[in-house]
Write a protein that holds these residues in place. Structure first.
Motif, PDB file in Angstrom:
ATOM      1  N   THR A   5       0.822  -1.215   0.000  1.00 18.97           N
ATOM      2  CA  THR A   5       0.000   0.000   0.000  1.00 18.97           C
ATOM      3  C   THR A   5       0.853   1.261   0.000  1.00 18.97           C
ATOM      4  O   THR A   5       0.351   2.357  -0.279  1.00 18.97           O
ATOM      5  N   GLY A   6       2.145   1.125   0.315  1.00 13.73           N
ATOM      6  CA  GLY A   6       3.038   2.268   0.251  1.00 13.73           C
ATOM      7  C   GLY A   6       3.654   2.478  -1.112  1.00 13.73           C
ATOM      8  O   GLY A   6       4.002   3.598  -1.491  1.00 13.73           O
ATOM      9  N   MET A   7       3.771   1.398  -1.895  1.00 15.81           N
ATOM     10  CA  MET A   7       4.392   1.496  -3.222  1.00 15.81           C
ATOM     11  C   MET A   7       3.450   2.104  -4.258  1.00 15.81           C
ATOM     12  O   MET A   7       3.871   2.855  -5.135  1.00 15.81           O
ATOM     13  N   VAL A   8       2.167   1.737  -4.183  1.00 13.25           N
ATOM     14  CA  VAL A   8       1.179   2.267  -5.129  1.00 13.25           C
ATOM     15  C   VAL A   8      -0.067   2.670  -4.351  1.00 13.25           C
ATOM     16  O   VAL A   8      -0.262   2.259  -3.211  1.00 13.25           O
ATOM     17  N   ASN A   9      -0.907   3.467  -4.966  1.00 15.14           N
ATOM     18  CA  ASN A   9      -2.165   3.839  -4.345  1.00 15.14           C
ATOM     19  C   ASN A   9      -3.066   2.617  -4.220  1.00 15.14           C
ATOM     20  O   ASN A   9      -3.119   1.777  -5.124  1.00 15.14           O
ATOM     21  N   TYR A  10      -3.764   2.528  -3.102  1.00 16.67           N
ATOM     22  CA  TYR A  10      -4.588   1.342  -2.835  1.00 16.67           C
ATOM     23  C   TYR A  10      -5.624   1.063  -3.936  1.00 16.67           C
ATOM     24  O   TYR A  10      -6.040  -0.079  -4.149  1.00 16.67           O
ATOM     25  N   THR A  11      -6.040   2.111  -4.666  1.00 15.97           N
ATOM     26  CA  THR A  11      -7.074   1.928  -5.693  1.00 15.97           C
ATOM     27  C   THR A  11      -6.583   1.108  -6.873  1.00 15.97           C
ATOM     28  O   THR A  11      -7.376   0.663  -7.690  1.00 15.97           O
ATOM     29  N   GLU A  12      -5.269   0.882  -6.963  1.00 14.26           N
ATOM     30  CA  GLU A  12      -4.707   0.135  -8.085  1.00 14.26           C
ATOM     31  C   GLU A  12      -4.505  -1.335  -7.775  1.00 14.26           C
ATOM     32  O   GLU A  12      -4.019  -2.092  -8.624  1.00 14.26           O
ATOM     33  N   LEU A  13      -4.869  -1.762  -6.579  1.00 14.22           N
ATOM     34  CA  LEU A  13      -4.505  -3.107  -6.146  1.00 14.22           C
ATOM     35  C   LEU A  13      -5.588  -4.161  -6.380  1.00 14.22           C
ATOM     36  O   LEU A  13      -5.465  -5.286  -5.905  1.00 14.22           O
ATOM     37  N   LYS A  14      -6.628  -3.820  -7.127  1.00 14.93           N
ATOM     38  CA  LYS A  14      -7.665  -4.812  -7.423  1.00 14.93           C
ATOM     39  C   LYS A  14      -7.208  -5.702  -8.585  1.00 14.93           C
ATOM     40  O   LYS A  14      -7.768  -5.706  -9.674  1.00 14.93           O
ATOM     41  N   VAL A  15      -6.170  -6.473  -8.338  1.00  9.50           N
ATOM     42  CA  VAL A  15      -5.600  -7.391  -9.323  1.00  9.50           C
ATOM     43  C   VAL A  15      -5.339  -8.718  -8.620  1.00  9.50           C
ATOM     44  O   VAL A  15      -5.248  -8.783  -7.393  1.00  9.50           O
TER      45      VAL A  15
END
Length: 549
Positions: free
Chosen positions: A311-321
């Motif tokens: 969650t620190g590397m990218v915005n949480y909104t991009e993690l739906k993978v």
């Protein structure tokens, strides 16, 4: 207890006799030590949870999902202590099924065993689907393009395609929508199937069928590789953390965080699977409790660290993978690390698949031995010394649905039955303590007198929720909370009367509260599964139970 009662119980002495004679009776090889068991536990826990579902949970809850991991890990510690005490008292393959048989009777044992079958089967479907995602990603890294329609289930692809008509897609939804658009038509219906998920399940089933020694050696190697990959992600990813990605910490509030309960809890399921291997342990009463605690503590620390990094590397909104670890490194242009993760994950996730495929046949076997399932399920292969028929059934039960079902759907299904099994195990420890049957246990939960604590915590909690004017609103939104508060009140009275240890009580309450966070779909399918199971029990198991004769 009358032999015709559905609450007839096994005695611990009879179970111990069964355990002492199990080597000769069942033919299972006793070769596992505490290191092997800890390795199996880590293999089961750190699977699709950390390589896949952790991304979806972060998408719902944001960086604050780290707190959910902490909360669920604490709940699991309470439960693991109860499992550890039972394992030291009842060292046989049935896990929570046998523990329920000893403490609450046959009908509870059946329900738990039936729920565990669902848990292990569905858990492995999620793991297989996750493996498929990483396998396809790995092939793509080597320039090999696997046809999209052979890597997605119909439901996921169809939903993504419909969504693309009205919204801009992100993450894995883009590929899913394209797969649906490009899929061949058969009878006017788009043909999609997750072929790699089915194939890997059958290959792992074949390994489990061949023997416990081969499975152990493969698991130990795969776990070592898995831990190296996770430490690589944490150490390298820490240099690319942007603190602004942690703000806001809980973008969707507590409701968003708790939405990921099923996914986060799924990430911790696995420590209980060690207990299914009791009859293949050299010293189960000593090694099983140690292994459960070791693997759970190790995994909890790794989960919290890796969630903070992701969650620190990218915005949480991009993690739906479905492959978040590889995805975040691709986003920061570290394609080499992403490639290493994808290759390693393909190998490492296999270890989780391996453990669950080992656990489920042993549940079938234990139920069959007791006469509750057909005798064929307890057949042991004369050469490989494994429950052969049960292993084959497990392979088909997992492989076929994994090719057609959506990961989000099946991940949610694991939780209801597992929570129920955990609650019964925690309650079983209280029952055995009350009856004085656990005095000779080789591992005992540390005793903390809950005579006044349970009721005191109940009063404090009620005062807080009422003062915040949220009590009625919460009950209206989640009616199951009524059951939670009622059970807490009953436990407060019983704790006062019998001086219950507070740790098993906390195990019951935390698992029960987590159950209230699950959606109606989870409960509906679990109740359907339970109805099927009860129909089998009353039409066959009740009549053929060995306790009935």
């Amino acid at each position: 207890m009358p032999n015709n009662s559905i609450f007839r119980r096994k005695s611990i002495s009879n179970v111990l006799k069964q355990s002492e004679g199990s080597h000769g009776e069942s033919g299972l090889n006793k070769i596992l030590g505490v290191r092997d068991l800890t390795s199996f536990g880590i293999a089961a826990i750190i699977g699709a949870g950390i390589f896949s579902t952790i991304g979806r949970a972060s998408f719902d809850g944001g960086p604050a999902v780290t707190l959910l991991f902490l909360f669920v890990s604490i709940a699991c510690v309470f439960t693991a202590l109860c499992y550890a005490q039972f394992a030291s008292m009842v060292p046989v393959s049935g896990s929570a099924y046998t523990y329920g048989y000893v403490s609450f009777g046959e009908i509870f044992a059946w329900v738990i065993g039936w729920a565990l079958i669902l848990e292990y089967a569905v858990s492995n479907m999620v793991v297989a689907i996750s493996w498929s995602e990483y396998f396809v990603s790995m092939l793509r890294g080597f320039g090999i393009i696997f046809p999209d329609f052979l890597t997605f289930d119909y439901g996921t692809a169809h939903r993504a395609f419909l969504l693309s008509q009205t919204e801009t897609l992100v993450g894995g939804d883009i590929a899913a929508a394209q797969a649906y658009a490009n899929a061949p038509l058969i009878g006017g219906i788009h043909f999609l199937i997750d072929l790699p998920a089915g194939l890997i399940t059958m290959l792992v089933t074949a390994l489990v069928y061949v023997g416990i020694k081969e499975s152990r050696n493969a698991s130990n190697f795969l776990v070592a590789l898995k831990l190296v990959v996770i430490l690589l992600v944490i150490c390298v990813g820490a240099f690319y953390v942007k603190p602004e990605n942690w703000t806001p910490f809980a973008p969707n509030g507590s409701k968003g965080v708790l939405k990921g309960v099923a996914l986060v809890f799924f990430a911790f399921i696995g420590f209980d699977s060690i207990s299914t291997m009791a009859e293949e342990c050299k010293n189960p009463q000593r090694d099983l409790p140690r292994a459960m605690i070791y693997c759970l503590v190790i995994c909890a620390v790794l989960y919290v660290m890796i969630t903070l990094v992701l969650t620190g590397m990218v915005n949480y909104t991009e993690l739906k993978v479905d492959d978040p670890l590889a995805y975040v490194f691709q986003k920061v242009n570290l394609d080499f690390v992403a490639g290493v993760i994808s290759v390693s994950a393909v190998v490492a996730i296999t270890s989780a698949l391996l453990v669950y495929q080992m656990g489920q046949p042993r549940i079938w076997m234990s139920m069959s031995r007791d006469g509750l399932l057909w005798k064929r399920f307890s057949n042991i292969h004369p050469k490989f010394k494994t429950p052969s028929f049960s292993t084959i059934v497990t392979g088909f039960l997992v492989a076929i649905p994994s090719m057609f079902l959506d990961m989000g759907f099946v991940a949610d299904l694991t939780s209801v039955g597992t929570f129920f099994a955990f609650i019964v195990v925690c309650g079983g420890v209280l029952y055995l303590d009350y009856k004085g049957l656990s005095k000779d246990a080789k591992f005992k939960i540390p005793y903390l007198n809950g005579q006044y604590l349970v009721g005191g915590l109940l009063i404090i909690s009620l005062i807080y929720v009422i003062s915040q004017n949220i009590f009625i609103a919460q009950i209206s939104e989640k009616p199951l909370l009524t059951v939670f508060w009622l059970v807490w009140a009953i436990l407060a009275v019983l704790a006062y009367q019998h001086k219950f240890s507070i740790l098993p009580v906390l195990g019951i309450l935390t698992n029960l509260y987590l159950m209230t966070e699950l959606g109606i779909m989870n409960w509906t399918i679990f109740l359907v599964w339970l109805a099927i199971g009860l129909a089998i029990y009353f039409s066959y198991g009740y009549k053929h139970s060995k306790l009935a004769n």
